[in-house]
Design a protein around this motif. Structure first.
Motif, PDB file in Angstrom:
ATOM      1  N   ALA A 150     -71.696   2.493 -23.757  1.00 13.34           N
ATOM      2  CA  ALA A 150     -70.625   3.193 -23.040  1.00 13.34           C
ATOM      3  C   ALA A 150     -71.156   3.885 -21.789  1.00 13.34           C
ATOM      4  O   ALA A 150     -70.610   4.914 -21.373  1.00 13.34           O
ATOM      5  CB  ALA A 150     -69.955   4.207 -23.971  1.00 13.34           C
ATOM      6  N   ALA A 151     -72.217   3.311 -21.194  1.00 13.45           N
ATOM      7  CA  ALA A 151     -72.802   3.986 -20.040  1.00 13.45           C
ATOM      8  C   ALA A 151     -73.022   3.032 -18.870  1.00 13.45           C
ATOM      9  O   ALA A 151     -72.202   2.937 -17.967  1.00 13.45           O
ATOM     10  CB  ALA A 151     -74.110   4.672 -20.439  1.00 13.45           C
ATOM     11  N   LEU A 152     -74.121   2.279 -18.895  1.00 12.90           N
ATOM     12  CA  LEU A 152     -74.558   1.511 -17.733  1.00 12.90           C
ATOM     13  C   LEU A 152     -74.383   0.012 -17.922  1.00 12.90           C
ATOM     14  O   LEU A 152     -74.240  -0.476 -19.042  1.00 12.90           O
ATOM     15  CB  LEU A 152     -76.034   1.815 -17.438  1.00 12.90           C
ATOM     16  N   GLU A 153     -74.434  -0.720 -16.803  1.00  7.77           N
ATOM     17  CA  GLU A 153     -74.401  -2.180 -16.870  1.00  7.77           C
ATOM     18  C   GLU A 153     -75.787  -2.730 -17.199  1.00  7.77           C
ATOM     19  O   GLU A 153     -76.810  -2.061 -17.010  1.00  7.77           O
ATOM     20  CB  GLU A 153     -73.893  -2.786 -15.556  1.00  7.77           C
ATOM     21  N   ASN A 154     -75.805  -3.969 -17.699  1.00 11.47           N
ATOM     22  CA  ASN A 154     -77.043  -4.726 -17.939  1.00 11.47           C
ATOM     23  C   ASN A 154     -78.008  -4.082 -18.948  1.00 11.47           C
ATOM     24  O   ASN A 154     -79.217  -4.329 -18.894  1.00 11.47           O
ATOM     25  CB  ASN A 154     -77.806  -4.955 -16.622  1.00 11.47           C
ATOM     26  N   VAL A 155     -77.513  -3.281 -19.874  1.00 13.18           N
ATOM     27  CA  VAL A 155     -78.414  -2.650 -20.847  1.00 13.18           C
ATOM     28  C   VAL A 155     -78.805  -3.621 -21.966  1.00 13.18           C
ATOM     29  O   VAL A 155     -79.823  -3.429 -22.637  1.00 13.18           O
ATOM     30  CB  VAL A 155     -77.815  -1.358 -21.460  1.00 13.18           C
ATOM     31  N   ILE A 156     -77.997  -4.669 -22.165  1.00 17.37           N
ATOM     32  CA  ILE A 156     -78.350  -5.721 -23.119  1.00 17.37           C
ATOM     33  C   ILE A 156     -78.640  -6.972 -22.295  1.00 17.37           C
ATOM     34  O   ILE A 156     -77.755  -7.499 -21.618  1.00 17.37           O
ATOM     35  CB  ILE A 156     -77.224  -5.979 -24.130  1.00 17.37           C
ATOM     36  N   HIS A 157     -79.893  -7.421 -22.329  1.00 13.29           N
ATOM     37  CA  HIS A 157     -80.336  -8.508 -21.454  1.00 13.29           C
ATOM     38  C   HIS A 157     -81.204  -9.478 -22.249  1.00 13.29           C
ATOM     39  O   HIS A 157     -81.397  -9.320 -23.461  1.00 13.29           O
ATOM     40  CB  HIS A 157     -81.088  -7.943 -20.249  1.00 13.29           C
ATOM     41  N   LYS A 158     -81.728 -10.494 -21.565  1.00 16.31           N
ATOM     42  CA  LYS A 158     -82.455 -11.552 -22.266  1.00 16.31           C
ATOM     43  C   LYS A 158     -83.717 -11.039 -22.966  1.00 16.31           C
ATOM     44  O   LYS A 158     -84.172 -11.632 -23.944  1.00 16.31           O
ATOM     45  CB  LYS A 158     -82.834 -12.668 -21.294  1.00 16.31           C
ATOM     46  N   LEU A 165     -72.907   9.464 -23.841  1.00 18.69           N
ATOM     47  CA  LEU A 165     -72.045  10.506 -24.386  1.00 18.69           C
ATOM     48  C   LEU A 165     -71.288  11.189 -23.254  1.00 18.69           C
ATOM     49  O   LEU A 165     -71.103  12.404 -23.239  1.00 18.69           O
ATOM     50  CB  LEU A 165     -72.865  11.530 -25.190  1.00 18.69           C
ATOM     51  N   GLY A 166     -70.867  10.389 -22.286  1.00 20.73           N
ATOM     52  CA  GLY A 166     -69.976  10.887 -21.244  1.00 20.73           C
ATOM     53  C   GLY A 166     -68.556  10.930 -21.769  1.00 20.73           C
ATOM     54  O   GLY A 166     -68.324  10.929 -22.978  1.00 20.73           O
ATOM     55  N   ASN A 167     -67.603  10.937 -20.867  1.00 23.07           N
ATOM     56  CA  ASN A 167     -66.198  11.042 -21.269  1.00 23.07           C
ATOM     57  C   ASN A 167     -65.794   9.928 -22.233  1.00 23.07           C
ATOM     58  O   ASN A 167     -65.195  10.182 -23.278  1.00 23.07           O
ATOM     59  CB  ASN A 167     -65.305  11.009 -20.022  1.00 23.07           C
ATOM     60  N   VAL A 168     -66.150   8.684 -21.899  1.00 25.17           N
ATOM     61  CA  VAL A 168     -65.737   7.543 -22.726  1.00 25.17           C
ATOM     62  C   VAL A 168     -66.458   7.552 -24.072  1.00 25.17           C
ATOM     63  O   VAL A 168     -65.843   7.450 -25.135  1.00 25.17           O
ATOM     64  CB  VAL A 168     -65.996   6.207 -21.997  1.00 25.17           C
ATOM     65  N   GLY A 169     -67.786   7.676 -24.032  1.00 24.65           N
ATOM     66  CA  GLY A 169     -68.571   7.650 -25.258  1.00 24.65           C
ATOM     67  C   GLY A 169     -68.231   8.786 -26.207  1.00 24.65           C
ATOM     68  O   GLY A 169     -68.127   8.580 -27.422  1.00 24.65           O
ATOM     69  N   TYR A 170     -68.038   9.983 -25.650  1.00 26.97           N
ATOM     70  CA  TYR A 170     -67.728  11.137 -26.490  1.00 26.97           C
ATOM     71  C   TYR A 170     -66.397  10.958 -27.213  1.00 26.97           C
ATOM     72  O   TYR A 170     -66.307  11.145 -28.435  1.00 26.97           O
ATOM     73  CB  TYR A 170     -67.689  12.415 -25.651  1.00 26.97           C
ATOM     74  N   HIS A 171     -65.356  10.577 -26.466  1.00 30.74           N
ATOM     75  CA  HIS A 171     -64.049  10.441 -27.110  1.00 30.74           C
ATOM     76  C   HIS A 171     -64.017   9.274 -28.093  1.00 30.74           C
ATOM     77  O   HIS A 171     -63.425   9.376 -29.177  1.00 30.74           O
ATOM     78  CB  HIS A 171     -62.953  10.286 -26.054  1.00 30.74           C
ATOM     79  N   ALA A 172     -64.670   8.168 -27.737  1.00 35.44           N
ATOM     80  CA  ALA A 172     -64.735   7.042 -28.678  1.00 35.44           C
ATOM     81  C   ALA A 172     -65.430   7.477 -29.966  1.00 35.44           C
ATOM     82  O   ALA A 172     -64.945   7.200 -31.073  1.00 35.44           O
ATOM     83  CB  ALA A 172     -65.471   5.868 -28.048  1.00 35.44           C
TER      84      ALA A 172
END
Length: 475
Positions: free
Chosen positions: A311-319, A236-243
């Motif tokens: 809308a936050a970090l890399e690699n949050v969806i993984h194997k 819920l940073g800038n990108v997540g909030y506005h989206a």
């Protein structure tokens, strides 16, 4: 476990980009050496400089990477974080190259970073560090309207960009185009209206276009349109909030929001504005009165929904969790949220992934508009606003005369209003995201590529090669 994987089985951010690039290269008849040139970073500037903080002198580690010079200037944000390192900055610079190519923004990719924690450093000392960093970039010719144009990123914003501009002006006072040395500035200092929400709005436009595409919606068992779609947003940073705000306004149902400390869930939908107010007042999204808490934030990604937006970090969806993802669509608002192994699993499940190198290009698109505004020295709308209003008034008069019916004053206000700067910026962003989506989708179908990510990389590589050929660099 591969040498490129960490202990959790996820790939490094840099290796994820390389693997995706290599997948796309299989669909191209391009000499290996040319592909290696596109992958390589042209210039890497690593610096250490002293800054007096309090009574001590601290040595600051910082970077600026110019990934590609196939078009100039280079373009990319500056992030302030203790996790900043050379590999991360190089990877983000590469992503910027591909993003710009996909959405027809004429920049090469770049990125910058300063290894500090802006949460524990006073604003006065952050200003010192920012100004010193800028002067170091100027010394090595790593900043300028036609050379390299920074922008905000994680940990930075309008304030830092205004310090960069002021430092540049003080050292390059005779440059008539100096305002274009950096974007993401306050509007009062040459910034453009609509820049702050641009990335989130671009995410909205991209996913909305997918949801309007009958064939794609039917392939995942969903109805056409956004109304009623159940959405989960992580971050819920800038990108997540506005989206989240734009999706909510369009009639979608935000059923869960996730942050580092946990997530909140309400099957009937969350009011994004109320959640953000709660976050601002308490410092956390947890214990929001109209939702239940989910302690493990990763579990929120695995809930039933139509659209999942990391809308936050890399690699949050993984194997390890890809098989448990129940979303029909994944919109990558963050950089690199899905690992290559997770990609393969999700593809077999029939999930549509809208890739990061397209979907979060809204920020650089509007940065481009700001750069053009600074170079033209004219505010968007200034020249055509009154002309449009006068033409609309004449058109309205003709309609009233022919129809012999007066239009109400409230309706007249809507019809007569000429375009403001924010209207033109958003219109340009919307057109860019729609065109980018269909270019990727059309290439995917015509080349029989299985997923949008590979198609997006193929599109980007082709455009970069085309630029090199026009420059006469490659035979």
């Amino acid at each position: 476990m591969s040498k490129n994987q960490n202990k959790t089985g996820t790939y490094s951010f840099f290796n994820c980009i390389e693997k995706n690039f290599d997948k796309a290269a299989q669909f191209l008849s391009i000499e290996k050496g040319l592909l290696e040139q596109i992958k390589a970073c042209n210039s890497v500037y690593r610096m250490h400089f002293p800054v007096k903080i309090g009574k001590e002198i601290k040595v600051i580690e910082a970077y600026r990477v110019q990934h590609s010079h196939h078009k100039l200037p280079c373009k990319g944000g500056i992030r302030y974080s203790t996790k900043v390192n050379q590999d991360e900055v190089m990877t983000l610079a590469a992503l910027m190259t591909y993003k710009c190519a996909i959405v027809d923004v004429p920049f090469g990719g770049a990125k910058g970073g300063i290894k500090i924690d802006p949460q524990i450093i006073s604003p006065e000392n952050i200003e010192k560090i920012t100004r010193r960093y800028t002067s170091e970039l100027i010394k090595k010719n790593f900043i300028g309207p036609g050379i390299d144009v920074p922008a905000p990123d994680y940990g930075t914003g309008e304030k830092e960009m205004s310090w960069i501009l002021d430092t540049f002006l003080s050292l390059r006072s005779g440059d008539v185009d100096a305002l274009a040395c950096v974007t993401g500035k306050p509007v009062s200092q040459g910034g453009v209206r609509g820049r702050k929400e641009a990335t989130g709005l671009g995410v909205f436009y991209g996913i909305r276009e997918l949801c309007y595409t009958k064939e794609d919606m039917y392939s995942v068992g969903l109805d056409v349109g956004l109304v009623g779609k159940k959405i989960i947003i992580q971050g819920l940073g800038n990108v997540g909030y506005h989206a989240a705000t734009f999706f909510h306004e369009a009639g979608a149902v935000i059923i869960a929001l996730a942050e580092r400390e946990g997530a909140i869930y309400n099957e009937k939908g969350l009011n994004v504005s109320k959640v953000f107010l709660h976050l601002r007042n308490t410092g956390s999204i947890l214990n929001f009165p109209e939702a239940r808490n989910i302690e493990n934030t990763e579990k929120a990604l695995e809930l039933e929904c139509d659209i999942l937006i990391p809308a936050a970090l890399e690699n949050v969806i993984h194997k390890n969790n890809a098989n448990r993802i129940k979303a029909k669509i994944i919109g990558e608002a963050a950089n690199g949220p899905t690992t290559p192994e997770a990609d393969d699993i999700l593809e077999k499940k029939g999930i549509i992934i809208v890739p990061d190198i397209y979907l979060n290009a809204g920020g650089v698109t509007v940065s481009y508009f700001e750069w053009l505004k600074n170079l033209s020295h004219v505010r968007y709308g200034r020249m055509e606003k009154k002309f449009s209003e006068n033409m609309n008034a004449e058109f309205l008069h003709v309609i009233e005369t022919v129809c012999k019916k007066k239009i109400s004053s409230e309706e007249k206000k809507i019809i007569l209003r000429g375009p403001r700067e924010i209207d033109l910026v958003r219109s340009g962003l919307e057109d860019t995201m729609i065109n980018g989506f269909h270019k990727i989708r059309d290439l995917k179908k015509s080349s029989k590529i299985k997923n949008m990510r590979t198609a997006a990389f193929v599109l980007a590589i082709n455009k970069i090669i085309d630029s090199y050929e026009k420059l006469g660099i490659f035979p």
